[in-house]
Design a protein around this motif. Structure first.
Motif, PDB file in Angstrom:
ATOM      1  N   GLU A   1       0.831  -1.079   0.007  1.00 28.13           N
ATOM      2  CA  GLU A   1      -0.053  -0.029   0.010  1.00 28.13           C
ATOM      3  C   GLU A   1       0.972   1.373  -0.006  1.00 28.13           C
TER       4      GLU A   1
ATOM      5  N   GLU B   1       0.571   4.415  -1.523  1.00 28.68           N
ATOM      6  CA  GLU B   1      -0.122   5.764  -1.562  1.00 28.68           C
ATOM      7  C   GLU B   1      -0.115   6.727  -0.410  1.00 28.68           C
ATOM      8  N   ARG B   2      -0.135   6.127   0.589  1.00 22.72           N
ATOM      9  CA  ARG B   2      -0.366   6.875   1.969  1.00 22.72           C
ATOM     10  C   ARG B   2       1.104   7.179   2.263  1.00 22.72           C
TER      11      ARG B   2
ATOM     12  N   PHE C   1       3.592   8.406   0.176  1.00 23.84           N
ATOM     13  CA  PHE C   1       4.079   9.409  -0.805  1.00 23.84           C
ATOM     14  C   PHE C   1       3.942  10.863  -0.139  1.00 23.84           C
TER      15      PHE C   1
ATOM     16  N   LYS D   1       7.101   2.490  -6.805  1.00 18.27           N
ATOM     17  CA  LYS D   1       5.984   2.116  -7.471  1.00 18.27           C
ATOM     18  C   LYS D   1       5.890   0.817  -8.349  1.00 18.27           C
TER      19      LYS D   1
ATOM     20  N   SER E   1       3.395  -2.112  -6.710  1.00 13.49           N
ATOM     21  CA  SER E   1       2.075  -1.729  -6.511  1.00 13.49           C
ATOM     22  C   SER E   1       1.117  -2.751  -6.749  1.00 13.49           C
TER      23      SER E   1
END
Length: 364
Positions: free
Chosen positions: A185, A187-188, A190, A342, A345
């Protein structure tokens, strides 16, 4: 086509359960079979599925470690004969399920059972002995190893979560496997503000268990007089606190936002363990934080020397000290670290799994 998932047990929500959670997206109607189930510990994505667990065994879930010698028979008893495809996620016995002769069995394996193979010393008493208890443990482990090897014949295709695990499958099972890294996970982690400055501390994070070797990270940072934040929780906490001095700070069970901020603010994540893979390391990279890692295990798949981090070669205090002493965070580009992360992902993970499923001969 009838599809079922099998997972060792669903009593904690950690890396293995997050892999299962991602895999569930492939077949939204497929049920899950497991040995132990605690719905309150699972996210909605798992709770809303049909989950089968033997009722008699589930009543004994607090004893699951003691029940280990019985688990091979328990996993073989799961009624999977009516399914055309079984997808197991395994770090214990799930790969040993019995499927129908016409069915295909794809196993995503996090590791062969660590406690009966190459990491068994971490699960025994620190003071080794010739006691009857230890003899019994080795006797039971020997029988489990025999079952572990023979049961892999029921798997049509293995997918290992790292190159390190793939090598272990080759050594212990004489089986080839594809490598697909677990989904992270990202995204949190970035950074919303790309120019954020780093704090003046190093970080170790995860479960407080002996094989993580947080002890040598603590000793190295104390000797150098640099700040180390030890983040997580676990049974090794008391021992680690005894080793800590004024330069070590413990952060026990931080919430999700605190976890992210700790990763984003660290100069580097210290990774002194031999890990099957290492999700915390990818979380660090996504946060723009480089790695200082032992040159072994899963780290070989994501530490690129001088680009995503630095290696130390021996699992000793002196070896890690030498790298920390000369470490310069300015050598690393946080944006490039984030871009590298990334690759791990969920989207990439599912695309690779679909490719493996399509390659299974005779699967429609």
């Amino acid at each position: 086509m009838r599809v079922a998932y099998v997972h060792d047990w669903l009593v904690t929500y950690r890396g293995g359960e997050k892999v299962l959670e991602a895999l569930l997206e492939l077949y939204p109607e497929a049920p899950i079979y497991t040995l132990f189930y605690s719905p309150s510990m699972m996210p909605e994505s798992i709770r809303k599925r049909t989950v089968y667990a033997p009722k008699w065994l589930n009543r004994l879930k607090v004893l699951r470690k003691a029940l280990l010698p019985l688990l091979p028979a328990a996993i073989e008893s799961l009624p999977l004969e009516d399914y055309d495809l079984v997808i197991s996620t395994s770090s214990c016995v799930a790969k040993g399920v019995m499927v129908a002769p016409h069915a295909k069995h794809l196993c995503y394996i996090h590791s062969p059972m660590r406690y009966i193979w190459d990491q068994r010393q971490h699960y025994l008493d620190r003071k080794r002995s010739f006691s009857p208890k230890e003899f019994l443990i080795h006797l039971l482990s020997q029988r489990l190893r025999m079952w572990d090897v023979s049961s892999n014949n029921g798997v049509d295709q293995f997918i290992a979560n790292s190159s390190f695990v793939a090598q272990r499958l080759s050594r212990y099972y004489a089986r080839k496997s594809s490598v697909i890294h677990p989904p992270v996970e990202l995204e949190r982690f970035f950074r919303a503000e790309k120019g954020l400055s780093k704090g003046n501390y190093f970080l170790v994070a995860g479960a407080f268990v002996s094989y993580k070797r947080f002890d040598i990270a603590i000793a190295a940072c104390e000797a150098l007089g640099v700040t180390l934040k030890v983040v997580g929780s676990g049974p090794d906490e008391k021992r680690l606190r005894k080793l800590a001095g004024k330069n070590t700070e413990f952060v026990i069970q931080p919430n999700a936002d605190e976890w992210v901020k700790l990763f984003q603010g660290a100069k580097a994540l210290l990774f002194p363990q031999i890990e099957d893979f290492g999700i915390t390391a990818i979380e660090a990279l996504a946060s723009g934080t480089p790695l200082i890692a032992l040159k072994a295990g899963g780290a070989l798949d994501f530490v690129e020397e001088g680009h995503t981090g630095l290696f130390f070669k021996e699992q000793t205090v002196d070896s890690i000290k030498a790298v920390i002493r000369d470490f310069d965070n300015n050598r690393f580009d946080a944006n490039k670290l984030e871009a590298f992360a990334k690759k791990f992902s969920k989207k990439a993970f599912l695309e690779n799994i679909r490719r493996e499923l399509n390659a299974l001969e005779g699967l429609n």
